[in-house]
Design a protein around this motif. Structure first.
Motif, mmCIF file in Angstrom:
data_model
loop_
_atom_site.group_PDB
_atom_site.id
_atom_site.type_symbol
_atom_site.label_atom_id
_atom_site.label_comp_id
_atom_site.label_asym_id
_atom_site.label_seq_id
_atom_site.Cartn_x
_atom_site.Cartn_y
_atom_site.Cartn_z
ATOM 1 N N THR A 1 0.839 -1.172 0.099
ATOM 2 C CA THR A 1 0.025 0.031 -0.026
ATOM 3 C C THR A 1 0.896 1.264 0.167
ATOM 4 N N LEU A 2 0.235 2.258 -0.734
ATOM 5 C CA LEU A 2 1.192 3.397 -0.807
ATOM 6 C C LEU A 2 0.910 4.451 0.304
ATOM 7 N N ASN A 3 1.789 5.209 0.768
ATOM 8 C CA ASN A 3 1.445 6.333 1.692
ATOM 9 C C ASN A 3 0.514 7.361 1.095
ATOM 10 N N HIS A 4 0.952 7.560 -0.333
ATOM 11 C CA HIS A 4 0.039 8.679 -0.789
ATOM 12 C C HIS A 4 -0.548 8.156 -1.885
ATOM 13 N N PRO A 5 -1.622 7.456 -1.970
ATOM 14 C CA PRO A 5 -2.028 6.720 -3.040
ATOM 15 C C PRO A 5 -2.636 7.679 -4.184
ATOM 16 N N ASP A 6 -3.012 8.794 -3.780
ATOM 17 C CA ASP A 6 -3.467 10.222 -4.515
ATOM 18 C C ASP A 6 -2.242 10.398 -5.299
ATOM 19 N N ARG A 7 -0.994 10.427 -5.092
ATOM 20 C CA ARG A 7 -0.065 10.910 -5.737
ATOM 21 C C ARG A 7 0.836 9.580 -6.359
ATOM 22 N N ALA A 8 0.102 8.715 -6.888
ATOM 23 C CA ALA A 8 0.797 7.487 -7.322
ATOM 24 C C ALA A 8 1.465 7.673 -8.762
ATOM 25 N N GLU A 9 0.707 8.688 -9.438
ATOM 26 C CA GLU A 9 1.198 9.138 -10.804
ATOM 27 C C GLU A 9 2.765 9.769 -10.665
ATOM 28 N N ASP A 10 2.710 10.729 -9.779
ATOM 29 C CA ASP A 10 4.069 11.443 -9.226
ATOM 30 C C ASP A 10 5.208 10.593 -8.869
ATOM 31 N N SER A 11 4.834 9.498 -7.820
ATOM 32 C CA SER A 11 5.657 8.627 -7.568
ATOM 33 C C SER A 11 6.143 7.770 -8.773
ATOM 34 N N ALA A 12 5.524 7.203 -9.822
ATOM 35 C CA ALA A 12 5.579 6.395 -10.759
ATOM 36 C C ALA A 12 6.608 7.338 -11.731
ATOM 37 N N VAL A 13 6.193 8.612 -12.031
ATOM 38 C CA VAL A 13 7.282 9.314 -12.845
ATOM 39 C C VAL A 13 8.669 9.182 -12.254
ATOM 40 N N ALA A 14 8.601 9.681 -10.873
ATOM 41 C CA ALA A 14 9.873 9.705 -10.136
ATOM 42 C C ALA A 14 10.634 8.438 -10.487
ATOM 43 N N ALA A 15 9.987 7.362 -10.177
ATOM 44 C CA ALA A 15 10.687 5.953 -10.194
ATOM 45 C C ALA A 15 11.204 5.787 -11.460
ATOM 46 N N ARG A 16 10.537 6.320 -12.167
ATOM 47 C CA ARG A 16 11.253 6.108 -13.972
ATOM 48 C C ARG A 16 12.566 6.883 -13.945
ATOM 49 N N GLN A 17 12.507 8.159 -13.312
ATOM 50 C CA GLN A 17 13.434 9.169 -13.431
ATOM 51 C C GLN A 17 14.661 8.923 -12.684
ATOM 52 N N TRP A 18 14.547 8.362 -11.636
ATOM 53 C CA TRP A 18 15.722 8.332 -10.487
ATOM 54 C C TRP A 18 16.124 6.808 -10.428
ATOM 55 N N THR A 19 17.361 6.628 -10.159
ATOM 56 C CA THR A 19 17.864 5.245 -9.622
ATOM 57 C C THR A 19 17.099 5.256 -8.213
ATOM 58 N N PRO A 20 16.996 3.736 -7.671
ATOM 59 C CA PRO A 20 16.767 3.493 -6.467
ATOM 60 C C PRO A 20 17.604 4.133 -5.442
ATOM 61 N N ALA A 21 19.015 4.160 -5.727
ATOM 62 C CA ALA A 21 19.967 4.521 -4.969
ATOM 63 C C ALA A 21 20.014 5.955 -4.803
ATOM 64 N N SER A 22 19.491 6.851 -5.703
ATOM 65 C CA SER A 22 19.364 8.219 -5.439
ATOM 66 C C SER A 22 18.261 8.555 -4.728
#
Lengths: 326, 397
Positions: free
Chosen positions: B341-362
């Protein structure tokens, strides 16, 4: 003051808060009164402890009209009734009584604020003793002190003396008089260095300025001086943080006219101009690194590190290193 | 069988079971039916994540103990006054400043030694026991270990970790662990008790991170929603270098405004009340001396008020930082493809965008920066310095 004045001026107003100068003014008034009457005695009272009847008693003429010097301290705190009593008295001063009113120039109540103007109007002898804050004033003071003691001092000597002794006027005056006595009248930098070494006034901002300029040796030297004279580490850490943040903010805002950027950044134009100059040696990555360093040292001086002195030193080294890495 | 008063505790069935059993034993003890204390004991420590209802649990338990008709009817005077914090035998310690002082605790130990007057038990509730200073905790030890027959201590803390509660206190208490309440339970409570529309209640319950009070605030306060939106826009909004300072400024000034707004009106009212109590505006002999004493008292009050304002500011900032940390956690979850479960389900799109842009390490580095900032503020670092350093790292990755 060689010829005995027949009547000393009956009313003095000493304006300002520079303690040494105020003391001198009081002493001067007392000396003048003693020239006229060698038995004149001195009474000092704080205005806040005074009531109108007590004041009336202080200034009422005595049977043998002995000389008296009454000093009213902290007249900026006086109430309306005391102010009225004082003004009522100075309209008809008694013989042989010298009233010295010490006033900071400020004051809360209307009566206290307007007291100096009213006293000036009735012809008080005014001595200005404003706090000395500007470096130029301080230099002039030192030169004056040396002249008073009967010597001469050159410009380099003045700077060296202020560097070594600090900004406290009492200490500066004492040091100046001592130097004149020791060096036979003519003082130069060498003479100052013979008796004084070290730096009295180092603050966090000096440390920070040198650190962000990348001057490792000078920055470390001033850190050590700051430790030596007991500048709190928290202040040094805050100054470091302020210097780095200012550069980061200004360089993030890009080039521009400092006067126009002032409103936007919420800083005075001179600060922006200075930061623009300092930002030349800094890359964005280096600034980010330095920001983290100052945040870290801020926690360390507040108890996160075992030795805050070392934490500050390390932060200075890290800032210089971050600047060089770019 | 549990009394109706326990409905206050949202989604804490296991804890309710333990506490109501204790309340029943206590009632039997008071009635003299048995000398065996059974499930009741003299000191309790309530732990659980923020918003799980630690202080509510303590107050509810106090109500169950003081209930005059049974074990928590929720209707009688004993229950209602305990819940409201006005019961004569329920002593509440709710720190408003940054810490609880030794002096306060010494006074408390004295009152704790008294017999109950109107109720059955002398109850002492210390909310935020993690704010006890070391000295204050030690002053309390003896009393917590062996209180008089009818005295019971209820302590609340985020966890029983030694950082929060000293081991010596911990070992003298029975531990009640509260869990993060499930979103469904929170949504239900919002709808039933606060009359929030279902859609809003479900949304608030899903984004509150298990914090009931926060869910209520988000559901009912437009400003709180706006503030949360502003905070969650930060991660993807850091494009230019100057954005760093704009965002940091935003964070700090909201926190300051929050603290300022809340405290200003209160501060002045308190100062006026104190001045009146100390006889301000009087005339005649002795006024000057009285005024000096009054000024000293006012200065002391100002000191306390400042501590309170600092705490409000820090709490507000901390809330924002927790939201931010939640977002980066979401990015990590999304990036790993987990179905948690996400902490901010209403921001799922943002976190998906970020997940594509950033490496897990960063992403992890950014998360670390947020957590380091929380810690730094705990260390009394100037919020502005800590937050700016954090946002710089958030931009860099």
């Amino acid at each position: 003051m060689t010829a005995p004045a027949t009547t000393p001026p009956p009313l003095h107003l000493v304006l300002g808060e520079e303690e040494l100068l105020v003391e001198r003014a009081v002493r001067g008034a007392l000396d003048a009164a003693r020239l006229a009457d060698p038995t004149a005695d001195l009474t000092r009272t704080r205005v806040s402890e005074l009531t109108p009847p007590v004041f009336a008693e202080l200034v009422s003429p005595s049977l043998f009209s002995e000389g008296r010097v009454i000093v009213l301290e902290a007249a900026q705190e006086c109430s309306a009734e005391i102010a009225d009593a004082v003004l009522g008295y100075v309209a008809q001063p008694a013989d042989g009584i010298v009233l010295v009113v010490l006033h900071s120039g400020g004051g809360r109540s209307k009566a206290a604020k307007s007291l100096p103007t009213a006293l000036k109007k009735v012809g008080a002898v005014v001595t200005e003793c404003a706090k000395i804050t500007k470096p130029a004033e301080r230099e002039a003071f030192v030169r004056n002190e040396v002249r008073r003691a009967g010597g001469r001092i050159d410009a380099a000597g003045v700077l060296a003396l202020i560097d070594a002794v600090g900004s406290d006027l009492r200490e500066l005056a004492a040091a100046a008089a001592q130097l004149v006595a020791d060096s036979g009248g003519s003082i130069d930098e060498q003479a100052v260095r013979r008796y004084h070494r070290g730096r009295a006034d180092v603050n966090g901002f000096m440390v920070a300025e040198k650190a962000v300029a990348g001057d490792r040796a000078a920055a470390l030297e001033s850190v050590r001086w700051a430790q030596q004279i007991g500048v709190p580490q928290v202040l040094v850490a805050d100054a470091l943080a302020d210097a780095v943040r200012t550069i980061a903010r200004v360089s993030a805002a890009g080039r521009g006219n400092p006067n126009q950027m002032a409103g936007e950044l919420g800083m005075p134009p001179w600060k922006i101009r200075k930061a623009q100059g300092q930002s030349r040696g800094w890359s964005a990555g280096a600034l980010a690194e330095a920001m983290r360093v100052v945040a870290r040292v801020n926690a360390e001086v507040k108890g996160a590190a075992a030795d805050p002195d070392y934490a500050v030193e390390r932060a200075v080294l890290d800032i210089v290193a971050a600047r060089e890495r770019r | 069988m549990t009394g109706p008063v326990w409905s206050q505790l949202v989604g804490q069935e296991p804890a309710v079971e333990v506490l109501s059993a204790a309340a029943r034993s206590a009632a039997a003890l008071v009635a003299g039916e048995t000398a065996d204390s059974g499930a009741m004991t003299h000191a309790w420590l309530f732990t659980g994540p923020p918003g799980s209802g630690r202080s509510v649990a303590a107050r509810t338990f106090a109500a169950a103990l003081e209930c005059s008709t049974g074990t928590g009817c929720g209707e009688c005077t004993g229950c209602r006054t305990s819940l409201a914090g006005t019961h004569a035998d329920v002593r509440l310690v709710v720190p408003e400043g940054l810490s609880i002082s030794v002096a306060e605790m010494r006074a408390l130990v004295q009152t704790a030694a008294r017999k109950p007057t109107t109720g059955h038990w002398q109850v002492v509730i210390i909310e935020d026991a993690d704010r006890l200073t070391e000295g204050a905790a030690n002053a309390l030890l003896k009393a917590v270990e062996e209180p008089p027959e009818r005295t019971v201590f209820l302590l609340c803390a985020p966890s029983d970790h030694p950082d929060d509660v000293t081991v010596t206190i911990r070992s003298r208490c029975r531990l009640v662990t509260l869990r993060t309440p499930p979103p469904d339970a929170i949504a239900r409570v919002l709808m039933e008790r606060d009359g929030v529309a279902e859609e809003m209640a479900r949304w608030a319950a899903s984004v509150c991170g298990g914090h009931v009070g926060r869910a209520r605030r988000l559901a009912t306060d437009e400003d709180a929603r706006k503030r949360r939106d502003a905070v969650l826009r930060i991660p993807l909004g850091l494009r230019r270098a100057s954005d760093v300072f704009a965002c940091a400024d935003d964070l700090i000034s909201t926190a300051e405004a929050d603290a300022g707004e809340e405290s200003k009106a209160r501060d002045e009212a308190e100062q006026d009340a104190l001045r009146t109590a100390m006889g301000s505006g009087g005339t005649g002999k002795g006024v000057a001396a009285a005024k000096r004493a009054a000024d000293a008292a006012v200065r002391q009050l100002e000191k306390r008020q400042k501590s309170r304002a600092t705490r409000t500011q820090r709490d507000t900032l901390d809330l924002a930082l927790v939201d931010l940390a939640g977002f980066y956690r979401d990015v990590l979850v999304t990036g790993s493809g987990a179905q948690a479960t996400l902490n901010h389900p209403d921001r799922a799109e943002d976190s998906a965008v970020a997940a594509r842009q950033w490496t897990p390490a960063s992403t992890l580095r950014r998360l670390e920066a947020v957590l380091a900032c929380r810690e730094a503020i705990e260390w009394n670092v100037k919020p502005r310095i800590a937050v700016e350093a954090m946002v710089t790292t958030l931009r860099e990755g």
